[in-house]
Design a protein around this motif. Structure first.
Motif, PDB file in Angstrom:
ATOM      1  N   PHE A  29       0.832  -1.198   0.000  1.00 51.13           N
ATOM      2  CA  PHE A  29       0.000   0.000   0.000  1.00 51.13           C
ATOM      3  C   PHE A  29       0.867   1.249   0.000  1.00 51.13           C
ATOM      4  O   PHE A  29       2.013   1.215   0.434  1.00 51.13           O
ATOM      5  CB  PHE A  29      -0.914   0.008   1.243  1.00 51.13           C
ATOM      6  CG  PHE A  29      -1.931  -1.100   1.230  1.00 51.13           C
ATOM      7  CD1 PHE A  29      -3.145  -0.928   0.591  1.00 51.13           C
ATOM      8  CD2 PHE A  29      -1.664  -2.318   1.841  1.00 51.13           C
ATOM      9  CE1 PHE A  29      -4.082  -1.952   0.563  1.00 51.13           C
ATOM     10  CE2 PHE A  29      -2.592  -3.348   1.821  1.00 51.13           C
ATOM     11  CZ  PHE A  29      -3.802  -3.159   1.175  1.00 51.13           C
ATOM     12  N   GLU A  30       0.310   2.341  -0.462  1.00 54.29           N
ATOM     13  CA  GLU A  30       1.006   3.632  -0.430  1.00 54.29           C
ATOM     14  C   GLU A  30       1.104   4.164   0.997  1.00 54.29           C
ATOM     15  O   GLU A  30       2.021   4.890   1.321  1.00 54.29           O
ATOM     16  CB  GLU A  30       0.259   4.669  -1.297  1.00 54.29           C
ATOM     17  CG  GLU A  30       0.299   4.371  -2.784  1.00 54.29           C
ATOM     18  CD  GLU A  30       1.700   4.511  -3.365  1.00 54.29           C
ATOM     19  OE1 GLU A  30       2.442   5.414  -2.947  1.00 54.29           O
ATOM     20  OE2 GLU A  30       2.052   3.689  -4.231  1.00 54.29           O
ATOM     21  N   HIS A  31       0.140   3.774   1.832  1.00 50.33           N
ATOM     22  CA  HIS A  31       0.105   4.257   3.211  1.00 50.33           C
ATOM     23  C   HIS A  31       0.456   3.122   4.172  1.00 50.33           C
ATOM     24  O   HIS A  31       0.522   1.953   3.796  1.00 50.33           O
ATOM     25  CB  HIS A  31      -1.278   4.841   3.524  1.00 50.33           C
ATOM     26  CG  HIS A  31      -2.393   3.877   3.229  1.00 50.33           C
ATOM     27  ND1 HIS A  31      -2.742   3.504   1.956  1.00 50.33           N
ATOM     28  CD2 HIS A  31      -3.200   3.186   4.054  1.00 50.33           C
ATOM     29  CE1 HIS A  31      -3.734   2.630   1.998  1.00 50.33           C
ATOM     30  NE2 HIS A  31      -4.034   2.417   3.261  1.00 50.33           N
ATOM     31  N   SER A  32       0.659   3.470   5.422  1.00 52.77           N
ATOM     32  CA  SER A  32       1.105   2.529   6.444  1.00 52.77           C
ATOM     33  C   SER A  32       0.055   1.475   6.788  1.00 52.77           C
ATOM     34  O   SER A  32      -1.141   1.757   6.845  1.00 52.77           O
ATOM     35  CB  SER A  32       1.463   3.297   7.726  1.00 52.77           C
ATOM     36  OG  SER A  32       1.764   2.414   8.780  1.00 52.77           O
ATOM     37  N   THR A  33       0.553   0.277   7.022  1.00 56.52           N
ATOM     38  CA  THR A  33      -0.258  -0.798   7.601  1.00 56.52           C
ATOM     39  C   THR A  33       0.430  -1.269   8.889  1.00 56.52           C
ATOM     40  O   THR A  33       0.298  -2.410   9.301  1.00 56.52           O
ATOM     41  CB  THR A  33      -0.418  -1.976   6.613  1.00 56.52           C
ATOM     42  OG1 THR A  33       0.875  -2.439   6.216  1.00 56.52           O
ATOM     43  CG2 THR A  33      -1.229  -1.570   5.399  1.00 56.52           C
ATOM     44  N   THR A 101      14.521 -11.389  14.305  1.00 52.63           N
ATOM     45  CA  THR A 101      13.660 -11.638  13.139  1.00 52.63           C
ATOM     46  C   THR A 101      14.279 -11.211  11.818  1.00 52.63           C
ATOM     47  O   THR A 101      13.900 -11.726  10.768  1.00 52.63           O
ATOM     48  CB  THR A 101      12.306 -10.906  13.287  1.00 52.63           C
ATOM     49  OG1 THR A 101      12.512  -9.492  13.199  1.00 52.63           O
ATOM     50  CG2 THR A 101      11.611 -11.276  14.585  1.00 52.63           C
ATOM     51  N   GLY A 102      15.157 -10.206  11.861  1.00 53.92           N
ATOM     52  CA  GLY A 102      15.696  -9.651  10.625  1.00 53.92           C
ATOM     53  C   GLY A 102      14.815  -8.551  10.053  1.00 53.92           C
ATOM     54  O   GLY A 102      15.076  -8.035   8.968  1.00 53.92           O
ATOM     55  N   PHE A 103      13.775  -8.181  10.801  1.00 55.56           N
ATOM     56  CA  PHE A 103      12.830  -7.165  10.344  1.00 55.56           C
ATOM     57  C   PHE A 103      12.638  -6.112  11.428  1.00 55.56           C
ATOM     58  O   PHE A 103      12.816  -6.385  12.608  1.00 55.56           O
ATOM     59  CB  PHE A 103      11.468  -7.798  10.011  1.00 55.56           C
ATOM     60  CG  PHE A 103      11.541  -8.816   8.904  1.00 55.56           C
ATOM     61  CD1 PHE A 103      11.439  -8.419   7.578  1.00 55.56           C
ATOM     62  CD2 PHE A 103      11.745 -10.151   9.187  1.00 55.56           C
ATOM     63  CE1 PHE A 103      11.527  -9.350   6.559  1.00 55.56           C
ATOM     64  CE2 PHE A 103      11.828 -11.092   8.172  1.00 55.56           C
ATOM     65  CZ  PHE A 103      11.722 -10.691   6.854  1.00 55.56           C
ATOM     66  N   ALA A 104      12.219  -4.914  10.999  1.00 54.44           N
ATOM     67  CA  ALA A 104      11.951  -3.822  11.934  1.00 54.44           C
ATOM     68  C   ALA A 104      10.525  -3.913  12.463  1.00 54.44           C
ATOM     69  O   ALA A 104       9.622  -4.424  11.782  1.00 54.44           O
ATOM     70  CB  ALA A 104      12.158  -2.480  11.238  1.00 54.44           C
ATOM     71  N   ILE A 105      10.319  -3.389  13.664  1.00 56.82           N
ATOM     72  CA  ILE A 105       8.984  -3.317  14.256  1.00 56.82           C
ATOM     73  C   ILE A 105       8.047  -2.622  13.276  1.00 56.82           C
ATOM     74  O   ILE A 105       8.401  -1.626  12.657  1.00 56.82           O
ATOM     75  CB  ILE A 105       9.036  -2.566  15.600  1.00 56.82           C
ATOM     76  CG1 ILE A 105       9.820  -3.381  16.626  1.00 56.82           C
ATOM     77  CG2 ILE A 105       7.635  -2.253  16.109  1.00 56.82           C
ATOM     78  CD1 ILE A 105      10.090  -2.643  17.923  1.00 56.82           C
ATOM     79  N   GLY A 106       6.841  -3.162  13.149  1.00 54.97           N
ATOM     80  CA  GLY A 106       5.846  -2.594  12.239  1.00 54.97           C
ATOM     81  C   GLY A 106       5.765  -3.353  10.926  1.00 54.97           C
ATOM     82  O   GLY A 106       4.826  -3.165  10.162  1.00 54.97           O
ATOM     83  N   GLY A 107       6.725  -4.235  10.678  1.00 57.62           N
ATOM     84  CA  GLY A 107       6.706  -5.023   9.450  1.00 57.62           C
ATOM     85  C   GLY A 107       7.110  -6.468   9.674  1.00 57.62           C
ATOM     86  O   GLY A 107       7.378  -7.202   8.735  1.00 57.62           O
ATOM     87  N   VAL A 108       7.157  -6.894  10.940  1.00 57.36           N
ATOM     88  CA  VAL A 108       7.618  -8.243  11.263  1.00 57.36           C
ATOM     89  C   VAL A 108       6.600  -9.282  10.774  1.00 57.36           C
ATOM     90  O   VAL A 108       5.461  -9.293  11.221  1.00 57.36           O
ATOM     91  CB  VAL A 108       7.861  -8.419  12.779  1.00 57.36           C
ATOM     92  CG1 VAL A 108       8.259  -9.855  13.106  1.00 57.36           C
ATOM     93  CG2 VAL A 108       8.921  -7.438  13.274  1.00 57.36           C
ATOM     94  N   ALA A 135       4.216  -8.235   5.898  1.00 58.40           N
ATOM     95  CA  ALA A 135       5.066  -8.882   4.893  1.00 58.40           C
ATOM     96  C   ALA A 135       6.433  -8.207   4.795  1.00 58.40           C
ATOM     97  O   ALA A 135       6.951  -7.986   3.704  1.00 58.40           O
ATOM     98  CB  ALA A 135       4.367  -8.895   3.540  1.00 58.40           C
ATOM     99  N   GLY A 136       6.997  -7.845   5.945  1.00 54.39           N
ATOM    100  CA  GLY A 136       8.368  -7.362   5.959  1.00 54.39           C
ATOM    101  C   GLY A 136       8.572  -5.869   5.956  1.00 54.39           C
ATOM    102  O   GLY A 136       9.672  -5.400   6.235  1.00 54.39           O
ATOM    103  N   THR A 137       7.537  -5.103   5.633  1.00 56.39           N
ATOM    104  CA  THR A 137       7.628  -3.643   5.657  1.00 56.39           C
ATOM    105  C   THR A 137       6.375  -3.086   6.321  1.00 56.39           C
ATOM    106  O   THR A 137       5.363  -3.782   6.418  1.00 56.39           O
ATOM    107  CB  THR A 137       7.752  -3.026   4.234  1.00 56.39           C
ATOM    108  OG1 THR A 137       6.489  -3.146   3.568  1.00 56.39           O
ATOM    109  CG2 THR A 137       8.855  -3.687   3.424  1.00 56.39           C
ATOM    110  N   PRO A 138       6.405  -1.817   6.733  1.00 52.17           N
ATOM    111  CA  PRO A 138       5.235  -1.227   7.393  1.00 52.17           C
ATOM    112  C   PRO A 138       4.081  -0.906   6.452  1.00 52.17           C
ATOM    113  O   PRO A 138       3.104  -0.285   6.869  1.00 52.17           O
ATOM    114  CB  PRO A 138       5.778   0.061   8.020  1.00 52.17           C
ATOM    115  CG  PRO A 138       7.237  -0.027   7.969  1.00 52.17           C
ATOM    116  CD  PRO A 138       7.585  -0.969   6.865  1.00 52.17           C
TER     117      PRO A 138
END
Length: 170
Positions: A29-33, A101-108, A135-138
């Protein structure tokens, strides 16, 4: 599965899904999830269908709890699963989340992690036909059935939900 124009973190999730024998479609998405509410609004589902990937440490070891977006995790229940006191369960730092996890909070995502960790799944997620996870990103998510998720991560389905009435009484 994907269109090939994914962010590298989302591509890692797509690759991990393939290795697990899953077919997923990552939606960006263009906006945050980043939050459960934002994700539910973006995909048009109930907030309870959103999988929150929460990382805690139990006796200093990372543990992942996949919790319904409608629920808060009860750390006493998580502690009981490990046979320890509540004070031995803490929310992981951002650094611990990334290293585990290898991922940042908000996209884990629920799988594709940098290390092998115990994964506990909120039983409330199993009431839905389809659930949505990061899915790996916010701003990227994917749909999956609860059964496929439990199988893919070898998750332990447990009662993790905090009881608001019990919290108010304390």
């Amino acid at each position: 599965m994907t269109d090939g124009n994914l962010h590298p973190s989302a591509q890692r999730v797509a690759d991990a899904a393939t290795k697990l024998g899953l077919t997923i479609n990552i939606v960006t998405f263009e906006h945050s999830t980043r939050t459960a509410v934002e994700a539910a609004q973006a995909v048009g589902c109930d907030v309870g269908q959103i999988v929150k990937s929460l990382v805690f440490t139990v006796k200093d070891e990372p543990v992942i709890a996949l919790v319904s977006g409608a629920n808060q995790l009860d750390t006493r229940k998580l502690a009981a699963l490990f046979g320890v006191g509540r004070k031995q369960v803490e929310r992981a730092t951002a650094e611990t989340v990334r290293s585990a996890t290898g991922f940042a909070i908000g996209g884990v995502p629920p799988f594709g992690h940098a290390t092998s960790t115990s994964i506990y799944i909120d039983k409330d997620l199993t009431q839905y036909d389809v659930i949505w996870a990061a899915a790996g990103t916010p701003n990227a998510v994917f749909a999956i059935t609860p059964t496929a998720l439990v199988r893919a991560v070898s998750g332990h389905v447990s009662d993790l939900k905090a009881d608001p009435a019990a919290k108010a009484a304390n």
